[in-house]
Design a protein around this motif. Structure first.
Motif, PDB file in Angstrom:
ATOM      1  N   ASP A 113       0.833  -1.212   0.000  1.00 57.26           N
ATOM      2  CA  ASP A 113       0.000   0.000   0.000  1.00 57.26           C
ATOM      3  C   ASP A 113       0.861   1.253   0.000  1.00 57.26           C
ATOM      4  OD1 ASP A 113      -2.271  -1.573   0.094  1.00 57.26           O
ATOM      5  OD2 ASP A 113      -2.486  -1.414   2.280  1.00 57.26           O
ATOM      6  N   TRP A 114       1.892   1.239   0.819  1.00 56.34           N
ATOM      7  CA  TRP A 114       2.782   2.396   0.875  1.00 56.34           C
ATOM      8  C   TRP A 114       3.445   2.643  -0.468  1.00 56.34           C
ATOM      9  CZ3 TRP A 114       7.955   2.841  -0.067  1.00 56.34           C
ATOM     10  CH2 TRP A 114       8.523   4.072   0.247  1.00 56.34           C
ATOM     11  N   LEU A 115       3.904   1.568  -1.122  1.00 55.82           N
ATOM     12  CA  LEU A 115       4.550   1.709  -2.428  1.00 55.82           C
ATOM     13  C   LEU A 115       3.570   2.266  -3.453  1.00 55.82           C
ATOM     14  CD1 LEU A 115       7.058   1.291  -4.149  1.00 55.82           C
ATOM     15  CD2 LEU A 115       6.280  -1.047  -4.574  1.00 55.82           C
ATOM     16  N   LYS A 116       2.340   1.779  -3.448  1.00 54.49           N
ATOM     17  CA  LYS A 116       1.325   2.275  -4.376  1.00 54.49           C
ATOM     18  C   LYS A 116       1.064   3.763  -4.130  1.00 54.49           C
ATOM     19  CE  LYS A 116      -3.320   1.227  -6.088  1.00 54.49           C
ATOM     20  NZ  LYS A 116      -3.608   2.595  -6.409  1.00 54.49           N
ATOM     21  N   GLN A 117       0.959   4.173  -2.860  1.00 56.48           N
ATOM     22  CA  GLN A 117       0.752   5.574  -2.542  1.00 56.48           C
ATOM     23  C   GLN A 117       1.915   6.421  -3.043  1.00 56.48           C
ATOM     24  OE1 GLN A 117       0.265   5.770   1.676  1.00 56.48           O
ATOM     25  NE2 GLN A 117      -1.801   4.889   1.655  1.00 56.48           N
ATOM     26  N   THR A 118       3.115   5.946  -2.868  1.00 54.55           N
ATOM     27  CA  THR A 118       4.297   6.689  -3.310  1.00 54.55           C
ATOM     28  C   THR A 118       4.320   6.834  -4.821  1.00 54.55           C
ATOM     29  OG1 THR A 118       5.514   5.885  -1.402  1.00 54.55           O
ATOM     30  CG2 THR A 118       6.807   6.758  -3.209  1.00 54.55           C
ATOM     31  N   ILE A 119       3.992   5.772  -5.538  1.00 56.14           N
ATOM     32  CA  ILE A 119       3.971   5.830  -7.008  1.00 56.14           C
ATOM     33  C   ILE A 119       2.869   6.763  -7.474  1.00 56.14           C
ATOM     34  CG2 ILE A 119       3.500   4.459  -9.085  1.00 56.14           C
ATOM     35  CD1 ILE A 119       4.966   2.136  -7.684  1.00 56.14           C
ATOM     36  N   ASP A 120       1.695   6.716  -6.815  1.00 49.73           N
ATOM     37  CA  ASP A 120       0.590   7.612  -7.198  1.00 49.73           C
ATOM     38  C   ASP A 120       0.951   9.075  -6.973  1.00 49.73           C
ATOM     39  OD1 ASP A 120      -0.918   5.442  -7.958  1.00 49.73           O
ATOM     40  OD2 ASP A 120      -2.092   5.359  -6.086  1.00 49.73           O
ATOM     41  N   LYS A 121       1.714   9.364  -5.926  1.00 42.67           N
ATOM     42  CA  LYS A 121       2.132  10.750  -5.667  1.00 42.67           C
ATOM     43  C   LYS A 121       3.034  11.277  -6.763  1.00 42.67           C
ATOM     44  CE  LYS A 121       2.050  10.584  -0.651  1.00 42.67           C
ATOM     45  NZ  LYS A 121       2.908  10.630   0.548  1.00 42.67           N
ATOM     46  N   ARG A 122       3.855  10.394  -7.361  1.00 41.21           N
ATOM     47  CA  ARG A 122       4.800  10.829  -8.385  1.00 41.21           C
ATOM     48  C   ARG A 122       4.122  11.078  -9.731  1.00 41.21           C
ATOM     49  NH1 ARG A 122      10.661   8.150  -7.633  1.00 41.21           N
ATOM     50  NH2 ARG A 122      10.886   8.650  -5.447  1.00 41.21           N
ATOM     51  N   LYS A 123       2.930  10.542  -9.932  1.00 37.32           N
ATOM     52  CA  LYS A 123       2.231  10.727 -11.219  1.00 37.32           C
ATOM     53  C   LYS A 123       1.527  12.033 -11.317  1.00 37.32           C
ATOM     54  CE  LYS A 123       1.631   5.893 -12.240  1.00 37.32           C
ATOM     55  NZ  LYS A 123       0.744   4.812 -12.518  1.00 37.32           N
TER      56      LYS A 123
END
Length: 123
Positions: A113-123
């Motif tokens: 979940d944390w990784l998904k949140q981090t990737i979504d923030k970069r988009k």
């Protein structure tokens, strides 16, 4: 007489070479066994957890001091993906799956979940 002399000289040289190689081997073994330890003894760096993404790609969480660094590792590269404050282990977990993000970020229930949140923030 010269044939016997050259054979004796060759055997003497061969014996000296074997002796020198044996001494070097013994010295290498002694230093490996009793010599100073190089690397690996740093208590400030440890791997908290890792996740295999493919055949040779991984995401690794490394603890350095009081900080966790999320690292992407592949055969030719190592990239720092994110950093966060060190998390305490919860419920017997060693810190890898139920860690929360920094206080200003929403809590993640798992590393995925944390990784998904981090990737979504970069988009």
């Amino acid at each position: 007489m010269p044939a016997g002399s050259s054979t004796g000289s060759l055997l003497q040289t061969l014996f000296a070479l074997i002796l020198v190689l044996a001494v070097l081997g013994a010295l290498a073994w002694f230093l490996k066994r009793y010599g100073p330890k190089v690397g690996g003894g740093n208590a400030n760096v440890r791997v908290v957890g890792s996740l295999n993404l493919g055949g040779r790609e991984r995401i690794v969480v490394v603890e350095v001091g009081n900080e966790w660094i999320v690292v992407g590792a592949s055969p030719g590269r190592i990239n720092a993906l994110a950093t966060m404050p060190r998390q305490d282990a919860q419920h017997g977990d060693h810190g890898g799956t139920n860690a929360a993000l920094a206080p200003h970020s929403p809590a993640a229930h798992s590393f995925a979940d944390w990784l998904k949140q981090t990737i979504d923030k970069r988009k």
